[in-house]
Scaffold this active site. Structure first.
Site, PDB file in Angstrom:
ATOM      1  N   LYS A 169     -59.015  58.063  69.329  1.00 35.54           N
ATOM      2  CA  LYS A 169     -58.752  59.349  68.676  1.00 35.54           C
ATOM      3  C   LYS A 169     -59.259  60.466  69.587  1.00 35.54           C
ATOM      4  O   LYS A 169     -60.326  60.331  70.199  1.00 35.54           O
ATOM      5  CB  LYS A 169     -59.464  59.380  67.322  1.00 35.54           C
ATOM      6  CG  LYS A 169     -59.139  60.596  66.455  1.00 35.54           C
ATOM      7  CD  LYS A 169     -59.902  60.516  65.126  1.00 35.54           C
ATOM      8  CE  LYS A 169     -59.563  61.657  64.192  1.00 35.54           C
ATOM      9  NZ  LYS A 169     -60.300  61.571  62.914  1.00 35.54           N
ATOM     10  N   SER A 219     -57.380  62.207  58.990  1.00 34.34           N
ATOM     11  CA  SER A 219     -57.023  62.884  60.214  1.00 34.34           C
ATOM     12  C   SER A 219     -56.770  61.944  61.392  1.00 34.34           C
ATOM     13  O   SER A 219     -56.231  62.380  62.413  1.00 34.34           O
ATOM     14  CB  SER A 219     -58.148  63.854  60.603  1.00 34.34           C
ATOM     15  OG  SER A 219     -59.329  63.136  60.887  1.00 34.34           O
ATOM     16  N   SER A 266     -60.889  59.865  56.746  1.00 35.32           N
ATOM     17  CA  SER A 266     -59.968  60.030  57.869  1.00 35.32           C
ATOM     18  C   SER A 266     -59.602  58.752  58.616  1.00 35.32           C
ATOM     19  O   SER A 266     -58.687  58.756  59.427  1.00 35.32           O
ATOM     20  CB  SER A 266     -60.528  61.042  58.872  1.00 35.32           C
ATOM     21  OG  SER A 266     -60.312  62.345  58.389  1.00 35.32           O
TER      22      SER A 266
END
Ligand SMILES: [Zn+2]
Lengths: 488, 486, 99
Positions: A80, A155, A179
């Protein structure tokens, strides 16, 4: 079964045995990214050359014995984009970090590379991890591989989508209010948010420091276990990192009969999509049939969790994001004087959701409001923790739906931030309590995945993983979107 | 409303701690290095970094607190103080807000009306900011600034006094005593000119008939004055400025002011009355600081002898009160003094010599007692020549000057110059007899009662011995010989 | 709790955000709704509840006072938007108080 179907453990075993080369693994991932990513937009940056060079090095320079000691030998991983890397840019999905190159690696990146994993790229995310859909990235939306008109959740949507679309077997995400678990559920992959302090946050771009945790997303429980075994280590660079034993490398087989599982009434009430509820209840029946003892419990302060979260997280975020001021790195927009420069840089560099949360958080900490907002939220946080303490005095684990609905359509929740915030209702509680939470795919409805969430007491990841593994064994193998679900 | 005011002064002193590394990262804590050469991701405030507390900084801070009679809290925590400025990389300073490391101490001062304790409200730890170099003469007309973050993250303690000083002189005394105490601990360089010790002064005038809370009085803060002298000057200026405002019926504005060395005046820096909103909140990246009694005991045991203990000790050794203070204020001088006293037990003699002749020579050369020109052994052997009667005081001065110049030992100088006092009774008696014989008229004067005649005879003997005869011995022998004439 | 545009403007200044007037009214509305929702917390009497600042039961984490090599000044300033003499350049600083 082709390479594309291998999970990380399988991939590593093949490389360790010399049956495939690391280069082949990376090439497979890169090919898949090349064909699928243009539609999904899971990656913000792919470093094919760098990854192949590392794979080549591994193939040419490491003996079979050396490779056998690499638990993730040749495994392509996606990171990420809020974890800093020296080899690739890091933007956290924000324009304000455009062009930033970190002079150091996040601890998790170091640990994965040491285990033989090869980072192929950085994945898209809601800007600074603020969002539940991966629509709030400065670099475009990520699409759900099951239906490109729908969001992958957020996210860590890029990481979840990359794993679901089988571009990579393994990815890292971060979870502040759900997330990792929310996109895992929406994309039909496995994801775990560890106990707060289990995984070092050094090198994770902070959103809300007291809630953030890094965790893996994968296509099997054993991949989660192996990865967490490797990255869940004490780190002297993170003062909140716990100095505890790492979890076992593989889930310890557990009989479901031995488990007492709590079903909190607050997570099975109104507001759950009936299709989700039906599939979750079917899964609960399977658990019951396998002998698990399912008992109703109550977590009475659940209804206050979102309000608590949306004070604590923005408050900490408003502080953590103050460093993006155009002085030392990232975007600078020229101004007549210092304050103009600050204001213009931040105004242009941050997206609207980030600014909204900065304003909310600044307000919650400002003179005259601290007690009513921030302090109040910290006190309610104590009550939410106590709920879990009480529950875990009665049960070993808790099971809930990961999210109340199916992946929504792109743009559907744009207009109402509050509606978007409520998406996290089943996941934020574990962040507030600091306990582990795992999302596991339990099937599809109308072609879209549904996730089930396991929660356990602090540091009970081994128990959570064992239970998830036992459930995984009685469910049909998870399905994967054809070619990323996308018309080919 | 009265025209009579009481001056109320509180001081906030920042002291940089002399650790090897910064407060939250492993960068060297070093002054005067190349710009940004002592920085790392943590103190640059890069994305993703986390602070890790330096345990030694806590130890030094705790020792300061103990030496200042504070209670060290077993539980304290860190908070973020938030404001934007280019020298503050994270846009927040990690500090301690409502639960500081230590509280409730004091510093004793000695104004003319007797000893008094000035309260210390709190001591907390925090990180220092970086440095700005302005492109241009002054901040006001600089076209821009250059940011050097070498100092960012250096450990600081902030010592906050209670508003219990009532004159610039009391403020000066507080600072001097505070610095003396801290200098004994060896925890900081304490150099105001280098910024390792910094002082902000809060000044307000309380009308004598005012009964409200001190906190409600308009208070002016003078920031970052660079010497004790200027702290005193700025307070003096500020008192008269405020008094004038009040006497002409004007209002005093709560504000921050700077001090201009050249004009000796203060000037407004932040015009708005509105206080900064620092939005303090607990630092989530740092667990609370819980100090055990054992750990605190270790810090207590690590404390050296403190100024007050030394004052007592010196008074017991018979050092005069004024000299005590000189020794207490200069630890290097005191250490030198103790070495000499070990060898020459005459405390008064040693102290006199050290504080007068020796210090005068050191000052003339611009030296201090960290690097004494003549070793303690060397001075001790010189003083021993005095106590043994070999040298007169006057001769010893000459010898000391020579020792300073050439680095020779006292004995070598004495030998080279042929000094050394003649103490041989017979040798002097011979000369005395000769002088008496050669001056019959003077002898007659003496015998007829003119005491002054004796002085002449003594002079003659000293002349013949080139000043090396011991004067009291010459006197005694003259009287003895003259008695025979009577 | 009602949020005014004036308050949001003040908060934007504190956060160094030059938000436009459209954004200001949007933000005021959106934040107002969120704060209304957050009012929910006032159902709970928390007078006797201690706040949670850290979920973990750890305390006093500190390190040895040992020097670790710093970055070179070049590396330290490599990401700087404007750098001169190994230092970050910032535009002139005007004291505009709270503006
Ligand atoms: Zn550093």
């Amino acid at each position: 079964m082709g390479m594309i179907d291998w999970d990380a453990v399988q991939t590593a075993e093949h490389v360790q045995r010399g049956e495939v080369s690391a280069v082949e693994c990376i090439e497979e991932a890169l090919l898949r990214i090349e064909s699928t990513n243009p539609t999904v937009n899971a990656f913000l940056h792919v470093d094919g050359e760098g990854a192949l060079a590392k794979a080549r090095f591994m193939d040419h320079n490491l003996t079979r014995e050396a490779k056998a000691n690499l638990p993730l030998a040749g495994v392509a991983v996606a990171i990420k984009d809020n974890m800093v890397t020296t080899d690739m840019p890091t933007t956290a999905g924000s324009k304000i970090l455009e062009g930033f190159r970190s002079p150091y690696n996040a601890t998790v990146v170091e640990l994965l590379e040491r285990a033989g994993a090869i980072v192929v790229g950085k994945t898209n995310m809601d800007e600074f991890a603020m969002g539940s859909s991966t629509e709030h990235s400065a670099y475009g939306v990520t699409r759900n591989p099951w239906d490109p008109n729908r969001v992958p959740g957020g996210s860590s949507g890029g990481s979840a989508a990359a794993v679901a679309a089988r571009m990579v077997p393994l990815a890292l995400g971060s979870d502040t209010g759900g997330s990792i678990r929310l996109p895992a559920s929406y994309c039909g992959v496995f994801g775990i948010k560890p106990t707060y302090g289990r995984v070092s946050r050094y090198g994770l771009i902070a959103y809300a420091s007291s809630l953030d945790q890094i965790g893996p997303l994968a296509r099997s429980v054993r991949d989660l276990a192996r990865t967490l075994h490797l990255i869940g280590r004490h780190d002297e660079k993170d003062a909140t990192s716990l100095d505890v034993d790492t979890i076992p490398e593989s889930p310890i087989p557990t009989a479901l009969q031995s488990l007492r599982i709590g079903l909190p009434e607050e997570y099975f009430g109104e507001g759950i999509d009936i299709r989700v509820r039906t599939l979750i209840e079917k899964t609960l029946d399977q658990l019951r049939e396998s002998g698990a003892d399912l008992v109703p419990i109550s977590l009475p302060h659940t209804r206050y969790a979102i309000a608590t979260y949306y004070l604590i997280a923005p408050a900490e975020a408003s502080s953590n994001l103050s460093r993006y001021d155009g002085v030392r790195y990232g975007l600078r927009v020229a101004g007549d004087d210092l304050i103009h420069m600050y204001q213009k840089t931040r105004q242009e560099g941050f997206g609207s959701e980030v600014k909204r949360r900065i304003l909310l958080g600044t307000h919650a900490l400002s003179a005259g409001y601290y007690d009513a907002y921030y302090l109040k939220a910290q006190k309610v946080r104590t009550l939410i923790r106590q709920d879990f303490d009480n529950a875990f005095a009665q049960v070993d684990l808790i099971v809930t739906p990961t999210v109340a609905d199916l992946p929504f359509k792109l743009g559907e929740r744009d207009l109402d931030p509050l509606q978007m915030y409520l998406t996290d209702i089943f996941t934020v509680t574990t962040n507030l309590a600091g306990i582990p939470g795992l999302s596991q795919p339990v099937g599809l409805v109308d072609g879209l995945p549904v996730g089930l969430q396991w929660m356990g007491p602090p540091l009970s990841e081994d128990r959570v993983l064992s239970a998830a593994s036992a459930l995984e064994a009685i469910l049909p193998p998870p399905e994967w979107p054809l070619s990323g679900g996308i018309q080919e | 409303m009265t025209n009579q005011y009481e001056v109320v002064i509180g001081l906030e002193v920042h002291v940089e701690l002399k650790t090897q590394t910064k407060l939250f990262c492993g960068c060297a804590n070093a002054f005067g290095q190349d710009p940004n050469s002592q920085t790392c991701p943590v103190c640059l405030g890069l994305p993703g970094v986390l602070p890790v507390l330096n345990g030694e900084a806590v130890a030094l801070a705790a020792r300061a607190a103990l030496a200042l009679h504070c209670t060290v809290n077993s539980y304290s925590k860190f908070d973020r103080k938030q404001y934007f400025y280019p020298d503050l990389p994270k846009a927040y300073q990690i500090s301690q807000y409502d639960q500081p490391l230590a509280e409730n101490g004091h510093v004793t001062i000695q104004p003319s009306d007797g000893k008094r304790d000035i309260g210390i409200e709190r001591i907390h730890m925090e990180e220092d900011a970086g440095k700005l170099n302005h492109l241009g003469q002054r901040l006001e007309d600089a076209e821009g600034s250059l940011v050097d973050l070498n100092r960012a993250g250096v450990p600081l303690i902030e010592i906050v006094s209670r508003p219990e000083m009532h004159s610039p002189e009391e403020a000066r005394q507080y600072l001097v005593e505070l610095r003396t105490i801290l200098s004994y601990l060896d925890i900081s360089d304490l150099r105001m000119e280098e910024g390792s010790m910094r002082c902000d002064a809060n000044i307000s005038l309380r009308p004598l008939d005012y009964t409200g809370s001190l906190a409600d009085l308009p208070r002016v803060e003078i920031k970052n004055v660079n010497s004790f002298r200027n702290v005193q000057r700025s307070i003096e200026f500020e008192i008269s400025r405020q008094r004038q405002l009040l006497q002409t019926g004007q209002r005093i504005v709560k504000e921050t002011r700077g001090f201009d060395d050249a004009s000796g005046s203060t000037y407004s820096q932040r015009s708005k009355e509105e206080a900064n909103d620092y939005r303090y909140f607990p630092e989530p990246d740092l667990p609370p600081l819980v100090l055990s009694e054992t750990w605190l005991q270790n810090q207590r045991e690590a404390l050296p002898q403190l100024p007050d203990e030394l004052r007592q000790h010196l008074a017991q050794r018979g050092v005069a009160e004024r000299d005590v203070e000189v020794l207490v204020q200069d630890l290097n001088l005191y250490h030198y003094w103790s070495q000499v006293v070990e060898l020459v037990p005459d405390v008064r003699l040693v102290t006199n010599w050290l504080l007068s002749d020796y210090s005068r020579l050191m000052n003339a050369k611009g030296l201090n007692f960290a690097t004494p020109q003549v070793s303690a052994d060397g001075l001790a052997s010189l003083l021993t020549l005095i106590t043994s009667g070999t040298l007169s005081g006057k001769m010893a001065k000459e010898v000391l000057e020579a020792m300073f110049e050439t680095g020779e030992t006292a004995e070598a100088v004495v030998k080279r110059l042929g000094l050394s006092q003649i103490t041989d009774r017979n040798a002097i008696k011979e000369i005395v007899s000769a002088v008496v014989a050669a001056n019959p008229a003077v002898v007659q004067d003496f015998l007829s009662g003119k005491e002054k005649a004796l002085t002449f005879l003594v002079g003659q003997v000293m002349k013949q011995t080139k000043g090396q005869a011991k004067p009291d011995l010459v006197n005694a022998l003259l009287r003895e010989v003259l008695a025979a004439y009577a | 709790m009602n949020l005014t545009e004036k308050e949001v403007r003040h908060v934007a200044r504190l956060a160094r955000l030059a938000i436009s007037s459209t954004e200001l009214s949007e933000a005021t509305q959106a934040l107002g709704r969120v704060l209304d929702y957050i009012d929910l917390l006032n159902e709970l009497n928390t007078d006797a509840v201690p706040p949670t600042t850290h979920v973990e039961a750890i305390e006093t984490v500190w390190r040895q006072d040992r020097v670790v090599p710093s970055l070179s000044p070049e590396a330290a300033t490599a990401n700087g938007p404007q750098v001169s003499s190994q230092m970050f350049v910032v535009p002139k600083i005007l004291d505009r108080g709270e503006e």
